[in-house]
Design a protein around this motif. Structure first.
Motif, PDB file in Angstrom:
ATOM      1  N   ILE A 218       1.740  56.616  -6.666  1.00 17.21           N
ATOM      2  CA  ILE A 218       2.459  57.885  -6.573  1.00 17.21           C
ATOM      3  C   ILE A 218       3.499  57.839  -5.459  1.00 17.21           C
ATOM      4  CG2 ILE A 218       2.233  60.337  -6.054  1.00 17.21           C
ATOM      5  CD1 ILE A 218       1.302  59.636  -8.829  1.00 17.21           C
ATOM      6  N   ARG A 219       3.143  57.249  -4.322  1.00 19.20           N
ATOM      7  CA  ARG A 219       4.095  57.193  -3.205  1.00 19.20           C
ATOM      8  C   ARG A 219       5.226  56.207  -3.470  1.00 19.20           C
ATOM      9  NH1 ARG A 219       2.608  56.540   2.610  1.00 19.20           N
ATOM     10  NH2 ARG A 219       1.714  54.571   1.924  1.00 19.20           N
ATOM     11  N   GLY A 220       5.045  55.324  -4.440  1.00 17.71           N
ATOM     12  CA  GLY A 220       6.056  54.318  -4.734  1.00 17.71           C
ATOM     13  C   GLY A 220       7.100  54.761  -5.737  1.00 17.71           C
ATOM     14  N   ILE A 221       6.957  55.954  -6.301  1.00 19.83           N
ATOM     15  CA  ILE A 221       7.927  56.441  -7.279  1.00 19.83           C
ATOM     16  C   ILE A 221       8.448  57.807  -6.828  1.00 19.83           C
ATOM     17  CG2 ILE A 221       6.951  55.186  -9.229  1.00 19.83           C
ATOM     18  CD1 ILE A 221       5.433  57.629 -10.033  1.00 19.83           C
ATOM     19  N   PRO A 222       9.683  58.154  -7.181  1.00 11.86           N
ATOM     20  CA  PRO A 222      10.229  59.465  -6.761  1.00 11.86           C
ATOM     21  C   PRO A 222       9.613  60.603  -7.554  1.00 11.86           C
ATOM     22  CG  PRO A 222      11.823  58.280  -8.109  1.00 11.86           C
ATOM     23  CD  PRO A 222      10.683  57.326  -7.860  1.00 11.86           C
ATOM     24  N   LEU A 223       9.701  61.806  -7.002  1.00  7.64           N
ATOM     25  CA  LEU A 223       9.140  62.983  -7.666  1.00  7.64           C
ATOM     26  C   LEU A 223       9.823  63.244  -9.006  1.00  7.64           C
ATOM     27  CD1 LEU A 223       7.328  65.465  -7.732  1.00  7.64           C
ATOM     28  CD2 LEU A 223       9.002  66.659  -6.296  1.00  7.64           C
ATOM     29  N   ILE A 224      11.113  62.917  -9.104  1.00  8.71           N
ATOM     30  CA  ILE A 224      11.811  63.125 -10.369  1.00  8.71           C
ATOM     31  C   ILE A 224      11.143  62.330 -11.485  1.00  8.71           C
ATOM     32  CG2 ILE A 224      13.976  62.635 -11.584  1.00  8.71           C
ATOM     33  CD1 ILE A 224      15.476  63.368  -9.092  1.00  8.71           C
ATOM     34  N   THR A 225      10.707  61.122 -11.177  1.00  6.04           N
ATOM     35  CA  THR A 225      10.029  60.302 -12.181  1.00  6.04           C
ATOM     36  C   THR A 225       8.704  60.926 -12.589  1.00  6.04           C
ATOM     37  OG1 THR A 225      11.044  58.323 -11.236  1.00  6.04           O
ATOM     38  CG2 THR A 225       9.161  57.998 -12.683  1.00  6.04           C
ATOM     39  N   VAL A 226       7.963  61.446 -11.616  1.00  3.30           N
ATOM     40  CA  VAL A 226       6.681  62.090 -11.925  1.00  3.30           C
ATOM     41  C   VAL A 226       6.906  63.308 -12.819  1.00  3.30           C
ATOM     42  CG1 VAL A 226       4.677  63.265 -10.930  1.00  3.30           C
ATOM     43  CG2 VAL A 226       5.647  61.270  -9.779  1.00  3.30           C
ATOM     44  N   LEU A 227       7.890  64.131 -12.484  1.00  2.00           N
ATOM     45  CA  LEU A 227       8.178  65.315 -13.298  1.00  2.00           C
ATOM     46  C   LEU A 227       8.649  64.920 -14.695  1.00  2.00           C
ATOM     47  CD1 LEU A 227      10.013  67.516 -10.626  1.00  2.00           C
ATOM     48  CD2 LEU A 227       7.703  67.847 -11.533  1.00  2.00           C
ATOM     49  N   PHE A 228       9.477  63.888 -14.774  1.00  2.00           N
ATOM     50  CA  PHE A 228       9.958  63.430 -16.077  1.00  2.00           C
ATOM     51  C   PHE A 228       8.813  62.926 -16.939  1.00  2.00           C
ATOM     52  CE2 PHE A 228      11.650  60.155 -18.901  1.00  2.00           C
ATOM     53  CZ  PHE A 228      12.649  60.867 -19.561  1.00  2.00           C
ATOM     54  N   MET A 229       7.912  62.158 -16.343  1.00  2.00           N
ATOM     55  CA  MET A 229       6.747  61.664 -17.081  1.00  2.00           C
ATOM     56  C   MET A 229       5.867  62.813 -17.547  1.00  2.00           C
ATOM     57  SD  MET A 229       6.733  58.316 -17.356  1.00  2.00           S
ATOM     58  CE  MET A 229       4.990  57.945 -17.592  1.00  2.00           C
ATOM     59  N   ALA A 230       5.637  63.791 -16.650  1.00  2.00           N
ATOM     60  CA  ALA A 230       4.762  64.913 -17.003  1.00  2.00           C
ATOM     61  C   ALA A 230       5.387  65.794 -18.068  1.00  2.00           C
ATOM     62  CB  ALA A 230       4.463  65.743 -15.752  1.00  2.00           C
ATOM     63  N   SER A 231       6.708  65.923 -18.073  1.00  2.00           N
ATOM     64  CA  SER A 231       7.367  66.841 -18.995  1.00  2.00           C
ATOM     65  C   SER A 231       7.756  66.190 -20.310  1.00  2.00           C
ATOM     66  CB  SER A 231       8.615  67.436 -18.338  1.00  2.00           C
ATOM     67  OG  SER A 231       9.291  68.297 -19.222  1.00  2.00           O
ATOM     68  N   VAL A 232       8.200  64.928 -20.274  1.00  2.00           N
ATOM     69  CA  VAL A 232       8.761  64.298 -21.465  1.00  2.00           C
ATOM     70  C   VAL A 232       7.828  63.257 -22.062  1.00  2.00           C
ATOM     71  CG1 VAL A 232      10.719  62.982 -22.359  1.00  2.00           C
ATOM     72  CG2 VAL A 232      11.088  64.713 -20.589  1.00  2.00           C
ATOM     73  N   MET A 233       7.281  62.394 -21.205  1.00  2.53           N
ATOM     74  CA  MET A 233       6.479  61.288 -21.714  1.00  2.53           C
ATOM     75  C   MET A 233       5.049  61.686 -22.065  1.00  2.53           C
ATOM     76  SD  MET A 233       8.672  58.893 -21.752  1.00  2.53           S
ATOM     77  CE  MET A 233       7.617  57.478 -22.074  1.00  2.53           C
ATOM     78  N   LEU A 234       4.450  62.590 -21.289  1.00  5.54           N
ATOM     79  CA  LEU A 234       3.062  62.963 -21.537  1.00  5.54           C
ATOM     80  C   LEU A 234       2.819  63.488 -22.948  1.00  5.54           C
ATOM     81  CD1 LEU A 234       0.168  63.339 -20.486  1.00  5.54           C
ATOM     82  CD2 LEU A 234       0.855  65.573 -19.599  1.00  5.54           C
ATOM     83  N   PRO A 235       3.677  64.387 -23.480  1.00  8.19           N
ATOM     84  CA  PRO A 235       3.413  64.875 -24.852  1.00  8.19           C
ATOM     85  C   PRO A 235       3.408  63.771 -25.904  1.00  8.19           C
ATOM     86  CG  PRO A 235       4.987  66.298 -23.723  1.00  8.19           C
ATOM     87  CD  PRO A 235       4.792  65.104 -22.857  1.00  8.19           C
ATOM     88  N   LEU A 236       4.071  62.643 -25.637  1.00  8.68           N
ATOM     89  CA  LEU A 236       4.103  61.553 -26.616  1.00  8.68           C
ATOM     90  C   LEU A 236       2.748  60.883 -26.767  1.00  8.68           C
ATOM     91  CD1 LEU A 236       7.524  59.897 -25.642  1.00  8.68           C
ATOM     92  CD2 LEU A 236       7.078  61.607 -27.422  1.00  8.68           C
ATOM     93  N   PHE A 237       1.910  61.003 -25.749  1.00 13.05           N
ATOM     94  CA  PHE A 237       0.601  60.351 -25.787  1.00 13.05           C
ATOM     95  C   PHE A 237      -0.517  61.306 -26.204  1.00 13.05           C
ATOM     96  CE2 PHE A 237       3.191  57.999 -22.759  1.00 13.05           C
ATOM     97  CZ  PHE A 237       2.997  56.681 -23.160  1.00 13.05           C
ATOM     98  N   LEU A 238      -0.171  62.565 -26.463  1.00 14.04           N
ATOM     99  CA  LEU A 238      -1.169  63.537 -26.869  1.00 14.04           C
ATOM    100  C   LEU A 238      -1.330  63.536 -28.378  1.00 14.04           C
ATOM    101  CD1 LEU A 238      -0.196  66.552 -24.562  1.00 14.04           C
ATOM    102  CD2 LEU A 238      -2.061  64.920 -24.228  1.00 14.04           C
TER     103      LEU A 238
END
Length: 384
Positions: A218-238
């Motif tokens: 988590i500390r190795g990636i920017p917050l923008i990446t975390v938000l992008f993953m949570a908003s865009v990528m996460l639904p693809l795996f559901l």
């Protein structure tokens, strides 16, 4: 021969004498803080010269030449720009802020339902004030109401529940979303960060490895990446038909990101604790959790209050990054309203950003001052 007794025992304390005039007053403060040495004198004079150069123009633009009222862009534009102001005399467009103020606070939330977020804010203030007072009674019940009951009540009030009209989270915005993200992130990151810090120092290899991996990834990636993953990528795996609200995804992303940084702050406090504190707690026969809860953590957290508050301040400002996933916090809603053609002037964007920056500064400064207050209140190590 008679003996005369000249001894004397004072029965009252001698009244305190005033401090020397050279050690009190404005002159002493200036001499101590601004003119203590030649270097300090040079820096003070340079700072005063810089302020004298900047402040007159800044005050002129912010207040004297500012447009305070108006219905559209004409109030803030010069004659050559299609407005009513003399050329070369434009200032801040506070009329724009006044016209858009409700949107800056509530976003696109229906205006007829403003009473709901205002009620939530009132409950938040009523519960927060006694929580911040060290000697206020019933702290346990206060914490339960603030961190457990209020979020549930706020969810139903803001989103629609108990028979209230539903309001989609896509319509939430402005300062309301900034405060929601900050409050939830702070509430989750502190306890979760403590658990991660304890896990990283654990003697159990599996738990330690999992905590280290989580923190370092988590500390190795920017917050923008975390938000992008949570908003865009996460639904693809559901699975098909499963979805999460965008605000909920942002809340989870911000909280997890802040927890990793909080864990390192807490770990610094744990490592600063003398070994004798751990040994003393063990000698009393305390269990691991009793030792941490009663002896170690209270002292460790007190040591790292500045780091904790610094993380909270960073979290509060980082909430503006949710704009990248289509959510409009305070900064996002200010940027969105700048595209309104009715208020399109050269000074409108700058005025909006000045307003947003001032609001962020108020909250961050308040957290900083409260941090200093708590440090003084808890600094009992050298008191007699």
């Amino acid at each position: 021969m008679a003996v005369t007794d000249f001894s004397y025992v004072r029965r009252q304390m001698e009244p305190a004498k005033p401090a020397p005039s050279s050690q009190v007053g404005v002159i002493h403060w200036l001499r101590t803080n601004l003119f203590a040495s030649a270097g300090d004198t040079i820096l003070t004079l340079a700072a005063l010269a810089l302020l004298a150069y900047i402040l007159p123009g800044l005050i002129q633009w912010l207040f004297i030449n500012a447009s305070w009222t108006g219905a559209d862009r004409k109030a803030c534009a010069t004659v050559s720009q299609g407005g009513i102001l003399p050329d070369g005399q434009s200032g801040a467009c506070w009329a724009f802020v006044s016209a858009k103020f409700q949107q800056f606070i509530f976003g696109r939330y229906p205006s007829s339902l403003y009473w709901r977020p205002m009620l939530v804010m009132a409950m938040f203030v009523v519960l927060l004030i006694p929580m911040l007072m060290p000697k206020a009674p019933f702290k346990g019940w206060n914490a339960l109401a603030l961190f457990i009951v209020l979020p549930v009540v706020a969810f139903f009030l803001l989103g629609g529940g108990f028979g209230l009209q539903p309001v989609e989270t896509q319509l939430w915005g402005g300062l309301m979303v900034t405060l929601i993200l900050s409050f939830f992130g702070i509430t989750v990151s502190l306890p979760f960060g403590i658990l991660l810090a304890l896990g990283r120092r654990s003697n159990m290899p599996v738990i330690k490895m999992l905590c280290v991996l989580f923190i370092e990834i988590i500390r190795g990636i920017p917050l923008i990446t975390v938000l992008f993953m949570a908003s865009v990528m996460l639904p693809l795996f559901l699975p098909d038909g499963w979805t999460f609200d965008k605000l909920l995804r942002a809340l989870i992303g911000v909280s997890l990101f802040s927890s990793a940084y909080m864990a390192e702050v807490i770990r610094g406090g744990l490592q600063a604790m003398p070994k004798g504190q751990f040994e003393g707690a063990d000698s009393l026969g305390l269990s691991y959790w009793q030792k941490m809860r009663l002896v170690i953590l209270p002292q460790a957290i007190k040591l790292v209050i500045p780091g904790i508050v610094n993380t909270f301040i960073g979290l509060f400002k980082d909430t503006s990054l949710v704009y990248i996933i289509g959510m409009f916090d305070l900064l996002g809603i200010v940027t969105l309203n700048q595209s309104d053609a009715n208020w399109s002037t050269p000074v409108t964007p700058v005025t909006g950003y000045v307003f947003a920056g001032f609001v962020f500064w108020i909250f961050c400064f308040a957290m900083s001052r409260y941090s200093l207050f708590m440090e003084r209140h808890l600094d009992t190590g050298h008191k007699r």
